[in-house]
Scaffold this motif. Structure first.
Motif, PDB file in Angstrom:
ATOM      1  N   MET A   1       0.844  -1.167   0.000  1.00 28.77           N
ATOM      2  CA  MET A   1       0.000   0.000   0.000  1.00 28.77           C
ATOM      3  C   MET A   1       0.892   1.234   0.000  1.00 28.77           C
ATOM      4  SD  MET A   1      -3.060   1.002   2.714  1.00 28.77           S
ATOM      5  CE  MET A   1      -3.947  -0.501   2.470  1.00 28.77           C
ATOM      6  N   SER A   2       0.555   2.191  -0.856  1.00 26.23           N
ATOM      7  CA  SER A   2       1.358   3.406  -0.930  1.00 26.23           C
ATOM      8  C   SER A   2       1.173   4.243   0.322  1.00 26.23           C
ATOM      9  CB  SER A   2       0.939   4.218  -2.157  1.00 26.23           C
ATOM     10  OG  SER A   2      -0.305   4.860  -1.922  1.00 26.23           O
ATOM     11  N   GLY A   3       2.064   5.200   0.490  1.00 19.56           N
ATOM     12  CA  GLY A   3       1.986   6.073   1.659  1.00 19.56           C
ATOM     13  C   GLY A   3       0.664   6.812   1.735  1.00 19.56           C
ATOM     14  N   LEU A   4       0.192   7.351   0.610  1.00 18.33           N
ATOM     15  CA  LEU A   4      -1.069   8.084   0.596  1.00 18.33           C
ATOM     16  C   LEU A   4      -2.242   7.145   0.883  1.00 18.33           C
ATOM     17  CD1 LEU A   4      -2.720  10.622   0.197  1.00 18.33           C
ATOM     18  CD2 LEU A   4      -2.712  10.163  -2.266  1.00 18.33           C
ATOM     19  N   ALA A   5      -2.232   5.974   0.258  1.00 16.71           N
ATOM     20  CA  ALA A   5      -3.316   5.013   0.483  1.00 16.71           C
ATOM     21  C   ALA A   5      -3.357   4.577   1.946  1.00 16.71           C
ATOM     22  CB  ALA A   5      -3.155   3.805  -0.434  1.00 16.71           C
ATOM     23  N   SER A   6      -2.188   4.354   2.530  1.00 17.14           N
ATOM     24  CA  SER A   6      -2.107   3.966   3.938  1.00 17.14           C
ATOM     25  C   SER A   6      -2.629   5.087   4.834  1.00 17.14           C
ATOM     26  CB  SER A   6      -0.669   3.614   4.284  1.00 17.14           C
ATOM     27  OG  SER A   6      -0.568   3.226   5.623  1.00 17.14           O
ATOM     28  N   TYR A   7      -2.250   6.305   4.518  1.00 17.71           N
ATOM     29  CA  TYR A   7      -2.694   7.475   5.276  1.00 17.71           C
ATOM     30  C   TYR A   7      -4.217   7.594   5.231  1.00 17.71           C
ATOM     31  CZ  TYR A   7      -3.341  12.432   6.427  1.00 17.71           C
ATOM     32  OH  TYR A   7      -3.755  13.612   6.984  1.00 17.71           O
ATOM     33  N   LEU A   8      -4.785   7.490   4.038  1.00 18.77           N
ATOM     34  CA  LEU A   8      -6.235   7.604   3.865  1.00 18.77           C
ATOM     35  C   LEU A   8      -6.965   6.448   4.534  1.00 18.77           C
ATOM     36  CD1 LEU A   8      -6.392   8.855   0.169  1.00 18.77           C
ATOM     37  CD2 LEU A   8      -6.736  10.198   2.259  1.00 18.77           C
ATOM     38  N   SER A   9      -6.383   5.265   4.464  1.00 15.46           N
ATOM     39  CA  SER A   9      -6.961   4.091   5.111  1.00 15.46           C
ATOM     40  C   SER A   9      -6.996   4.281   6.624  1.00 15.46           C
ATOM     41  CB  SER A   9      -6.152   2.848   4.744  1.00 15.46           C
ATOM     42  OG  SER A   9      -6.652   1.717   5.397  1.00 15.46           O
ATOM     43  N   GLY A  10      -5.922   4.842   7.172  1.00 16.37           N
ATOM     44  CA  GLY A  10      -5.862   5.125   8.600  1.00 16.37           C
ATOM     45  C   GLY A  10      -6.911   6.143   9.021  1.00 16.37           C
ATOM     46  N   HIS A  11      -7.087   7.174   8.207  1.00 16.87           N
ATOM     47  CA  HIS A  11      -8.103   8.190   8.494  1.00 16.87           C
ATOM     48  C   HIS A  11      -9.500   7.575   8.485  1.00 16.87           C
ATOM     49  CE1 HIS A  11      -7.043  12.356   9.175  1.00 16.87           C
ATOM     50  NE2 HIS A  11      -6.009  12.243   8.354  1.00 16.87           N
ATOM     51  N   ALA A  12      -9.755   6.722   7.489  1.00 12.88           N
ATOM     52  CA  ALA A  12     -11.065   6.068   7.393  1.00 12.88           C
ATOM     53  C   ALA A  12     -11.317   5.183   8.612  1.00 12.88           C
ATOM     54  CB  ALA A  12     -11.152   5.247   6.106  1.00 12.88           C
ATOM     55  N   ALA A  13     -10.285   4.468   9.062  1.00 14.01           N
ATOM     56  CA  ALA A  13     -10.426   3.618  10.250  1.00 14.01           C
ATOM     57  C   ALA A  13     -10.736   4.478  11.480  1.00 14.01           C
ATOM     58  CB  ALA A  13      -9.158   2.801  10.468  1.00 14.01           C
ATOM     59  N   GLU A  14     -10.052   5.590  11.630  1.00 15.42           N
ATOM     60  CA  GLU A  14     -10.298   6.499  12.758  1.00 15.42           C
ATOM     61  C   GLU A  14     -11.711   7.064  12.699  1.00 15.42           C
ATOM     62  OE1 GLU A  14      -7.133   9.352  12.739  1.00 15.42           O
ATOM     63  OE2 GLU A  14      -5.635   7.814  13.183  1.00 15.42           O
ATOM     64  N   ASP A  15     -12.187   7.410  11.501  1.00 16.37           N
ATOM     65  CA  ASP A  15     -13.555   7.922  11.352  1.00 16.37           C
ATOM     66  C   ASP A  15     -14.573   6.873  11.793  1.00 16.37           C
ATOM     67  OD1 ASP A  15     -12.627  10.337  10.365  1.00 16.37           O
ATOM     68  OD2 ASP A  15     -13.034   9.844   8.264  1.00 16.37           O
ATOM     69  N   THR A  16     -14.354   5.629  11.392  1.00 18.42           N
ATOM     70  CA  THR A  16     -15.259   4.533  11.763  1.00 18.42           C
ATOM     71  C   THR A  16     -15.309   4.369  13.279  1.00 18.42           C
ATOM     72  OG1 THR A  16     -14.873   3.372   9.682  1.00 18.42           O
ATOM     73  CG2 THR A  16     -15.652   2.040  11.534  1.00 18.42           C
ATOM     74  N   ILE A  17     -14.145   4.385  13.906  1.00 19.85           N
ATOM     75  CA  ILE A  17     -14.072   4.200  15.351  1.00 19.85           C
ATOM     76  C   ILE A  17     -14.674   5.412  16.077  1.00 19.85           C
ATOM     77  CG2 ILE A  17     -12.512   3.945  17.318  1.00 19.85           C
ATOM     78  CD1 ILE A  17     -12.896   1.385  15.589  1.00 19.85           C
ATOM     79  N   ALA A  18     -14.402   6.617  15.595  1.00 16.66           N
ATOM     80  CA  ALA A  18     -14.970   7.817  16.213  1.00 16.66           C
ATOM     81  C   ALA A  18     -16.498   7.771  16.169  1.00 16.66           C
ATOM     82  CB  ALA A  18     -14.451   9.075  15.511  1.00 16.66           C
ATOM     83  N   THR A  19     -17.043   7.338  15.052  1.00 15.84           N
ATOM     84  CA  THR A  19     -18.499   7.203  14.923  1.00 15.84           C
ATOM     85  C   THR A  19     -19.032   6.193  15.922  1.00 15.84           C
ATOM     86  OG1 THR A  19     -18.419   7.820  12.586  1.00 15.84           O
ATOM     87  CG2 THR A  19     -20.361   6.586  13.322  1.00 15.84           C
ATOM     88  N   ASP A  20     -18.309   5.099  16.125  1.00 11.93           N
ATOM     89  CA  ASP A  20     -18.719   4.069  17.081  1.00 11.93           C
ATOM     90  C   ASP A  20     -18.746   4.636  18.501  1.00 11.93           C
ATOM     91  OD1 ASP A  20     -19.297   1.760  18.483  1.00 11.93           O
ATOM     92  OD2 ASP A  20     -17.640   0.606  17.680  1.00 11.93           O
ATOM     93  N   TYR A  21     -17.704   5.363  18.892  1.00 10.55           N
ATOM     94  CA  TYR A  21     -17.671   5.972  20.225  1.00 10.55           C
ATOM     95  C   TYR A  21     -18.817   6.973  20.384  1.00 10.55           C
ATOM     96  CZ  TYR A  21     -13.373   3.961  22.067  1.00 10.55           C
ATOM     97  OH  TYR A  21     -12.437   3.093  22.581  1.00 10.55           O
ATOM     98  N   ASP A  22     -19.021   7.825  19.393  1.00 12.17           N
ATOM     99  CA  ASP A  22     -20.104   8.807  19.455  1.00 12.17           C
ATOM    100  C   ASP A  22     -21.461   8.115  19.605  1.00 12.17           C
ATOM    101  OD1 ASP A  22     -18.380  10.984  19.239  1.00 12.17           O
ATOM    102  OD2 ASP A  22     -18.689  11.221  17.071  1.00 12.17           O
ATOM    103  N   ARG A  23     -21.662   7.037  18.868  1.00 12.56           N
ATOM    104  CA  ARG A  23     -22.920   6.295  18.912  1.00 12.56           C
ATOM    105  C   ARG A  23     -23.167   5.713  20.309  1.00 12.56           C
ATOM    106  NH1 ARG A  23     -23.067   3.893  13.959  1.00 12.56           N
ATOM    107  NH2 ARG A  23     -21.213   2.732  14.533  1.00 12.56           N
ATOM    108  N   ARG A  24     -22.085   5.379  21.016  1.00 13.97           N
ATOM    109  CA  ARG A  24     -22.194   4.821  22.365  1.00 13.97           C
ATOM    110  C   ARG A  24     -22.255   5.913  23.436  1.00 13.97           C
ATOM    111  NH1 ARG A  24     -17.685   0.947  23.560  1.00 13.97           N
ATOM    112  NH2 ARG A  24     -16.395   2.250  22.258  1.00 13.97           N
TER     113      ARG A  24
END
Length: 117
Positions: A1-24
């Protein structure tokens, strides 16, 4: 995975987790909070407790968990201590360290109190 793809993937994972915490009902108050010693991916509130969250994404949960190194744990702890300096109760503020794992399919697993000190 390229640096940019990895960076964007990490951001997407953080967004998913942040949404989960907010939902709880554990509202995320900071993302990628940077201090003198490093960065904490997410900082949330669970009542009076400050929750420091390290998000790791990999092919599967085991590989994601294995990406947390002892040096990284030290940086997270030092950064969390720095963050708590701005809390009214300072270092006496209740806090916990969670690990949030995301696999390649986007499934999540949150381990509360995973990084005990």
């Amino acid at each position: 995975m390229s640096g940019l793809a990895s960076y964007l993937s990490g951001h997407a994972a953080e967004d998913t987790i942040a949404t989960d915490y907010d939902r709880r009902g554990q509202m995320v108050e900071a993302r990628r909070w940077r201090g003198q010693y490093g960065e904490v991916d997410l900082i949330a509130r669970d009542g009076d407790t400050v929750v420091f969250v390290e998000v790791k994404k990999s092919r599967d949960f085991l590989r994601a968990a294995q990406r947390i190194t002892p040096a990284q744990l030290e940086r997270i702890h030092a950064t969390a201590c720095e963050y708590l300096e701005n809390e009214p109760r300072g270092q006496l503020t209740p806090c916990r360290f969670d690990v949030a794992l995301v696999d390649a399919q986007g499934a999540t697993q949150i381990i509360e109190n995973a990084l005990a000190y």
